[in-house]
Design an enzyme around this catalytic site. Structure first.
Site, mmCIF file in Angstrom:
data_model
loop_
_atom_site.group_PDB
_atom_site.id
_atom_site.type_symbol
_atom_site.label_atom_id
_atom_site.label_comp_id
_atom_site.label_asym_id
_atom_site.label_seq_id
_atom_site.Cartn_x
_atom_site.Cartn_y
_atom_site.Cartn_z
ATOM 1 N N GLU A 58 70.913 35.462 23.569
ATOM 2 C CA GLU A 58 69.477 35.330 23.834
ATOM 3 C C GLU A 58 68.860 34.128 23.119
ATOM 4 O O GLU A 58 67.763 33.697 23.468
ATOM 5 C CB GLU A 58 68.754 36.644 23.490
ATOM 6 N N SER A 80 68.515 47.462 30.326
ATOM 7 C CA SER A 80 67.570 47.359 29.219
ATOM 8 C C SER A 80 66.730 46.084 29.280
ATOM 9 O O SER A 80 65.718 45.982 28.606
ATOM 10 C CB SER A 80 68.339 47.392 27.897
ATOM 11 N N CYS A 135 79.588 44.837 27.512
ATOM 12 C CA CYS A 135 78.153 44.604 27.336
ATOM 13 C C CYS A 135 77.717 43.558 28.357
ATOM 14 O O CYS A 135 78.457 42.599 28.615
ATOM 15 C CB CYS A 135 77.872 44.099 25.916
ATOM 16 N N HIS A 182 75.742 41.111 28.267
ATOM 17 C CA HIS A 182 75.561 39.733 27.815
ATOM 18 C C HIS A 182 76.869 38.978 27.553
ATOM 19 O O HIS A 182 76.871 37.757 27.490
ATOM 20 C CB HIS A 182 74.767 39.708 26.506
HETATM 21 N N1 I24 Z 1 69.549 35.393 27.851
HETATM 22 C C1 I24 Z 1 69.210 36.667 27.794
HETATM 23 N N2 I24 Z 1 68.051 37.137 27.314
HETATM 24 C C2 I24 Z 1 67.137 36.269 26.869
HETATM 25 C C3 I24 Z 1 68.631 34.521 27.391
HETATM 26 C C4 I24 Z 1 67.404 34.902 26.895
HETATM 27 N N3 I24 Z 1 66.720 33.790 26.523
HETATM 28 C C5 I24 Z 1 67.531 32.724 26.780
HETATM 29 N N4 I24 Z 1 68.676 33.158 27.312
HETATM 30 N N5 I24 Z 1 65.955 36.699 26.382
HETATM 31 O O1 I24 Z 1 70.083 37.598 28.260
HETATM 32 C C6 I24 Z 1 65.680 38.106 26.247
HETATM 33 C C7 I24 Z 1 64.251 38.394 25.919
HETATM 34 N N6 I24 Z 1 63.328 38.031 26.999
HETATM 35 C C8 I24 Z 1 63.783 38.471 28.327
HETATM 36 C C9 I24 Z 1 62.760 38.171 29.403
HETATM 37 O O2 I24 Z 1 61.514 38.761 29.070
HETATM 38 C C10 I24 Z 1 61.020 38.389 27.773
HETATM 39 C C11 I24 Z 1 62.033 38.642 26.705
HETATM 40 C C12 I24 Z 1 71.256 37.179 28.943
HETATM 41 C C13 I24 Z 1 70.944 36.887 30.382
HETATM 42 C C14 I24 Z 1 72.152 36.884 31.216
HETATM 43 C C15 I24 Z 1 71.818 36.677 32.688
HETATM 44 C C16 I24 Z 1 69.848 32.366 27.686
HETATM 45 C C17 I24 Z 1 70.006 32.306 29.203
HETATM 46 C C18 I24 Z 1 69.063 31.685 30.011
HETATM 47 C C19 I24 Z 1 69.226 31.609 31.401
HETATM 48 C C20 I24 Z 1 70.352 32.204 31.981
HETATM 49 C C21 I24 Z 1 71.299 32.840 31.197
HETATM 50 C C22 I24 Z 1 71.116 32.879 29.814
HETATM 51 F F1 I24 Z 1 67.975 31.124 29.447
HETATM 52 F F2 I24 Z 1 71.999 33.485 29.048
HETATM 53 N N1 DGL Z 2 72.370 45.773 28.251
HETATM 54 C C1 DGL Z 2 72.951 46.094 26.953
HETATM 55 C C2 DGL Z 2 74.402 46.559 27.128
HETATM 56 O O1 DGL Z 2 75.072 46.225 28.079
HETATM 57 C C3 DGL Z 2 72.901 44.916 26.008
HETATM 58 C C4 DGL Z 2 71.520 44.585 25.544
HETATM 59 C C5 DGL Z 2 70.884 45.741 24.757
HETATM 60 O O2 DGL Z 2 71.335 46.048 23.651
HETATM 61 O O3 DGL Z 2 69.965 46.317 25.323
HETATM 62 O O4 DGL Z 2 74.900 47.280 26.302
#
Ligand code: I24
Ligand code: DGL
Length: 264
Positions: free
Chosen positions: A151, A10, A183, A185
């Site tokens: 996030e 996703s 999940c 995350h």
């Molecule tokens: N971690 C995730 N999603 C994000 C984030 C994050 N922002 C900071 N960190 N943003 O998922 C989601 C929305 N974005 C996604 C990119 O396009 C635009 C919208 C977990 C990722 C797991 C690999 C925290 C963060 C980070 C770097 C590495 C890991 C992490 F900044 F958790």
């Molecule tokens: N990738 C989703 C999962 O593992 C988590 C993020 C979402 O809700 O899209 O269920």
């Protein structure tokens, strides 16, 4: 066989699965699709999740992938069976491997499953576990605050501890000795979750188990790649800059090939 392995999610969370695949299978080429524009899938209706997941699958078909990994638990819960049936290549999800590892791990047969609302509502982990051992007691817990927490980047903060304790509180009254992180995350919250559960409980990361499963399937089918320098590609429906900042940080690689795509 040097054809790529498709990995779909996703958004960026599936990079936890991709990273573990890259570590265990350094010669494999990964083509990753993250539907960041429509993330999260967790709170969505099954019909939407189904449609979006098929769109990612169809997108990757043009790259002649040898295998497809549905790295998203919510997508796996809703459409894995259907995609498996219709695709001519091996398709794996993240639920079965996590369920299997938990069954192996538990000593008292009390397993907790943490996931999004969609994953928990689907009952997919229960089905996978009960099919192997119907005597196991399962405690599913929807954790809708965990994805936004990760996030926000605050996954090591005191607030993270507070949210984890509040969400997992119902487990205190149970004899659970094994917890499945159902999940993408949640591995980022693993230290806090493990700490809350205490030293006697095991924490299983579905993504890590999936990478082991992928490895086994490739070996069994003699489909391993021999490419010493695989060139991974990343496709996102959202901004390539935001995808890059998270992916380069997480994968520790500054030279990533990322392309913006449109699905639907
Ligand atoms: N971690 C995730 N999603 C994000 C984030 C994050 N922002 C900071 N960190 N943003 O998922 C989601 C929305 N974005 C996604 C990119 O396009 C635009 C919208 C977990 C990722 C797991 C690999 C925290 C963060 C980070 C770097 C590495 C890991 C992490 F900044 F958790
Ligand atoms: N990738 C989703 C999962 O593992 C988590 C993020 C979402 O809700 O899209 O269920």
């Amino acid at each position: 066989m040097n054809r790529p392995i498709g990995v779909i999610d996703s958004g960026v969370g599936g990079l936890t699965v991709a990273k573990e695949m890259m570590r265990q299978l350094p010669k494999e080429t990964i083509y990753y699709v993250g539907d960041t524009a429509r993330c999260p899938y967790g709170p969505r209706l099954p019909g939407e999740v189904r449609k979006f997941t098929w769109e990612m699958t169809r997108f990757l078909e043009r790259y002649d992938m040898k295998m497809l990994v549905i790295a998203c638990n919510t997508a796996t819960a809703v459409v894995l069976d259907e995609i498996k049936r219709e695709m001519p290549i091996p398709v794996v999800g993240v639920i079965q491997p996590g369920a299997r590892a938990a069954i192996k791990q538990t000593k008292n047969r009390h397993i907790a499953v943490l996931g999004t609302i969609g994953t928990v509502k689907s009952g997919a982990y229960e089905k996978a576990i009960k099919a192997t051992d119907s005597s196991i007691d399962i405690y599913p817990i929807a954790c809708p605050d965990f994805v936004p927490l990760v996030e926000s980047g605050e996954y090591r903060s005191p607030r993270a501890k507070q949210i984890v304790s509040r969400t997992l509180e119902p487990l205190k009254k149970t004899p659970v000795d094994t917890v499945i992180l159902g999940c993408t995350h949640y591995p980022l919250l693993e230290p806090i979750i493990a700490d809350y559960m205490g030293a006697d409980a095991s924490v299983i990361s579905s993504g890590d188990e999936t990478a082991r499963g992928v490895s086994a399937i490739l070996e069994f089918n003699e489909m391993l790649s021999e490419n010493e320098r695989p060139e991974h590609r990343f496709f996102t429906t959202g901004s390539t800059n935001s995808f890059y900042s998270i992916a380069s940080d997480w994968l520790g690689d500054l030279d990533l090939n990322i392309k913006k795509i449109q699905l639907a």
